[in-house]
Write a protein that holds these residues in place. Structure first.
Motif, mmCIF file in Angstrom:
data_model
loop_
_atom_site.group_PDB
_atom_site.id
_atom_site.type_symbol
_atom_site.label_atom_id
_atom_site.label_comp_id
_atom_site.label_asym_id
_atom_site.label_seq_id
_atom_site.Cartn_x
_atom_site.Cartn_y
_atom_site.Cartn_z
ATOM 1 N N PRO A 106 42.709 38.937 43.705
ATOM 2 C CA PRO A 106 42.533 40.197 44.450
ATOM 3 C C PRO A 106 41.693 40.012 45.706
ATOM 4 O O PRO A 106 41.317 38.881 46.050
ATOM 5 N N VAL A 107 41.404 41.141 46.373
ATOM 6 C CA VAL A 107 40.619 41.074 47.613
ATOM 7 C C VAL A 107 39.300 40.342 47.349
ATOM 8 O O VAL A 107 38.663 40.524 46.310
ATOM 9 N N GLY A 108 38.923 39.472 48.297
ATOM 10 C CA GLY A 108 37.726 38.657 48.148
ATOM 11 C C GLY A 108 38.022 37.230 47.730
ATOM 12 O O GLY A 108 37.141 36.370 47.748
ATOM 13 N N VAL A 114 36.700 41.406 51.888
ATOM 14 C CA VAL A 114 36.337 42.821 52.002
ATOM 15 C C VAL A 114 35.292 42.949 53.093
ATOM 16 O O VAL A 114 34.518 42.022 53.365
ATOM 17 N N ASP A 115 35.261 44.120 53.717
ATOM 18 C CA ASP A 115 34.289 44.371 54.779
ATOM 19 C C ASP A 115 32.940 44.802 54.235
ATOM 20 O O ASP A 115 31.913 44.662 54.904
ATOM 21 N N TYR A 116 32.944 45.366 53.023
ATOM 22 C CA TYR A 116 31.702 45.823 52.397
ATOM 23 C C TYR A 116 31.914 45.821 50.887
ATOM 24 O O TYR A 116 33.049 45.888 50.394
ATOM 25 N N PRO A 117 30.839 45.734 50.098
ATOM 26 C CA PRO A 117 30.961 45.542 48.646
ATOM 27 C C PRO A 117 31.770 46.614 47.933
ATOM 28 O O PRO A 117 32.451 46.321 46.938
ATOM 29 N N GLU A 118 31.729 47.837 48.401
ATOM 30 C CA GLU A 118 32.449 48.923 47.729
ATOM 31 C C GLU A 118 33.966 48.722 47.752
ATOM 32 O O GLU A 118 34.699 49.401 47.026
ATOM 33 N N ALA A 119 34.446 47.803 48.574
ATOM 34 C CA ALA A 119 35.887 47.582 48.702
ATOM 35 C C ALA A 119 36.436 46.587 47.681
ATOM 36 O O ALA A 119 37.647 46.425 47.576
ATOM 37 N N TYR A 120 35.550 45.904 46.923
ATOM 38 C CA TYR A 120 36.060 45.017 45.870
ATOM 39 C C TYR A 120 36.815 45.825 44.825
ATOM 40 O O TYR A 120 36.480 46.985 44.537
ATOM 41 N N ALA A 121 37.839 45.226 44.219
ATOM 42 C CA ALA A 121 38.527 45.851 43.089
ATOM 43 C C ALA A 121 37.633 45.769 41.862
ATOM 44 O O ALA A 121 36.957 44.759 41.636
ATOM 45 N N VAL A 317 32.261 39.246 39.512
ATOM 46 C CA VAL A 317 31.144 40.154 39.234
ATOM 47 C C VAL A 317 31.606 41.608 39.245
ATOM 48 O O VAL A 317 31.256 42.396 38.368
ATOM 49 N N TYR A 318 32.436 41.957 40.230
ATOM 50 C CA TYR A 318 32.887 43.349 40.339
ATOM 51 C C TYR A 318 33.968 43.699 39.315
ATOM 52 O O TYR A 318 34.223 44.880 39.060
ATOM 53 N N LEU A 319 34.583 42.687 38.707
ATOM 54 C CA LEU A 319 35.604 42.931 37.688
ATOM 55 C C LEU A 319 35.086 42.701 36.275
ATOM 56 O O LEU A 319 35.855 42.805 35.309
ATOM 57 N N GLN A 320 33.795 42.426 36.110
ATOM 58 C CA GLN A 320 33.292 42.022 34.797
ATOM 59 C C GLN A 320 33.462 43.100 33.731
ATOM 60 O O GLN A 320 33.689 42.797 32.558
ATOM 61 N N ASP A 321 33.408 44.379 34.109
ATOM 62 C CA ASP A 321 33.593 45.431 33.108
ATOM 63 C C ASP A 321 35.031 45.488 32.608
ATOM 64 O O ASP A 321 35.304 45.949 31.500
ATOM 65 N N ASP A 322 35.958 45.006 33.419
ATOM 66 C CA ASP A 322 37.378 45.026 33.061
ATOM 67 C C ASP A 322 37.824 43.713 32.439
ATOM 68 O O ASP A 322 38.928 43.625 31.887
ATOM 69 N N PHE A 323 36.986 42.713 32.518
ATOM 70 C CA PHE A 323 37.377 41.351 32.195
ATOM 71 C C PHE A 323 37.900 41.196 30.769
ATOM 72 O O PHE A 323 38.902 40.507 30.534
#
Length: 429
Positions: A106-108, A114-121, A317-323
């Motif tokens: 995914p993005v990143g 991504v331009d800023y952290p909030e844009a990570y999936a 890191v941003y997908l860890q809850d979904d991992f």
């Protein structure tokens, strides 16, 4: 760079030239798709040279795992692309069969950013929605491919992403919001049902003689904790147990290779895990060579300014809850509601996504051809005149047990994977 599209007649020979000169021996196209505000996905396509007109061959998308490992880097130069990491021709490249589209998803990941952290999936559904936008951008750029049969092959966490991507593509086509000819998917050593993988690790290791009965008893207790956490939907706790099991396996097996348990381990080996997921889906191989190649040669050749791989660790890191969440229900929808061929394949020497766990979640699928699956015949898989595994089919499900292979089937047994690709293509038409 100058585009080289066109049809030229040289001495009465019609030569179709598509794409641009990028990096490597093929005609290519590449670019970015802005899939959301601040979220940019990079893609890189190699045209097949197996036929005069590449549009006569399918388009195969390859998605890497991680999440956060680059398809344009690892999948391309280590597994199925035209060149290996040393820029030598690969005899087993999938360009012999299809056009290849590598996507840093995914993005990143890789050249994507991504331009800023909030844009990570942050979940698999967002990844699938982003991918629909990527496809819209790709087909807008190259509309001739809208009718070309499309296949999405994947490895590891890429399989989890691919399952939901395929379902969203199917819906989008049905709703008329995209023109696309998706025919099949290949889910390779795929992180579809994490609970089935991690709760069978110790059984696999014991049967392979890599842990003893005492260690098996220890893992049995931890596995029960994992099952309770999963039943309660406590995925934070399940992730903690996942890392605990990984660390314990390192200790009890003296650092067995999670990707291929037969890999020799040097006596002076020191584990170099340093954060979320670094042992999990950061594949073994010439990582330093790939990084140097992508940054020093590929990026300038393609005129890409983003620093390859600089955001890859953050993707996990941003997908860890979904991992640790399962997507078996998504697979069931593909089997029950679509005519898309769903190919599932697994290397027998893989630990991280062991075949026992993969077969377990497949056996538990609730789909319309389940009785056919239970009562079906498993028969030998032959590649290059050798038996190289087994195969079993039911409806639009095709399952492949791959012998003499670990997690990266394309590396360990390329002949078997080429057969699987051809088999899925043949039976989707």
């Amino acid at each position: 760079m100058e585009t080289r599209k066109g049809v030229f007649i040289l001495s009465n020979l019609i030569v179709i030239v598509l794409g641009r000169q990028g990096f490597g021996p093929t005609d290519q196209e590449w670019g970015y798709a802005t899939v959301r505000d601040g979220a940019h996905i990079f893609w890189w396509m190699h045209y097949t040279n197996a036929v005069q007109n590449p549009l006569e061959k399918p388009l195969v998308i390859w998605l890497q795992g991680g999440p956060g490992v680059s398809s344009t880097g690892y999948g391309n130069f280590v597994e199925i692309g035209p060149w290996d990491a040393n820029k030598q021709p690969r005899n087993t490249t999938w360009l012999n069969y299809a056009n290849l589209l590598f996507v840093d998803n995914p993005v990143g990941t890789g050249f994507s950013y991504v331009d800023y952290p909030e844009a990570y999936a942050t979940n698999n559904t967002q990844i699938a929605k982003d991918f629909i936008e990527l496809l819209r951008s790709f087909y807008k750029r190259l509309p001739d491919f809208e009718k070309v049969p499309l296949y999405i092959f994947s490895e590891s966490y890429g399989g989890k992403m691919t399952a939901e991507i395929a379902l969203h593509v199917y819906w989008a086509v049905k709703n008329g919001t995209i023109k696309c000819n998706l025919k099949g998917v290949g889910l390779g050593d795929a992180w579809i049902s994490p609970i089935d993988s991690i709760t069978t690790w110790h059984t696999y290791l014991y049967n392979m003689g890599m842990i003893d009965k005492s260690a098996y008893g220890h893992f049995d207790k931890v596995v029960e904790e994992a099952k309770v956490a999963e039943s309660q939907g406590n995925y934070t706790e399940l992730l903690r147990i996942f890392f605990e099991l990984e660390n314990d396996i390192d200790s009890y097996t003296i650092n067995a290779d999670f990707y291929n348990i037969l890999t020799p381990i040097r006596a002076d080996f020191r584990n170099k895990k340093n954060g979320f997921g670094n042992i999990l889906f950061k594949p073994a191989g010439p990582e330093d060579e790939i990084e140097t190649l992508m940054k020093k040669e590929v990026a300038p050749a393609l005129n890409v300014t983003h620093n390859w791989g600089s955001q890859g660790d953050d993707v996990f890191v941003y997908l860890q809850d979904d991992f640790m969440r399962s997507v078996t229900k998504i697979v069931e929808q593909l089997l029950n509601e679509t005519d898309i061929i769903v190919g599932v394949y697994n290397g027998q020497l893989d630990l991280i996504v062991d075949t026992i766990g993969t077969e377990q979640w497949v056996n538990n699928l609730q789909f319309k051809n389940a009785s056919e699956w239970v009562n079906g015949i498993r028969y030998g898989l032959v590649a290059d005149d050798y038996y190289t595994g087994f195969q079993k089919n039911a409806g639009n499900l095709r399952f492949y047990w791959v012998s003499r292979s670990g997690h990266m089937v394309a590396v360990d047994n390329p002949g078997a994977l080429s057969f699987i690709l051809s088999d899925i293509i043949i039976h989707s038409n």
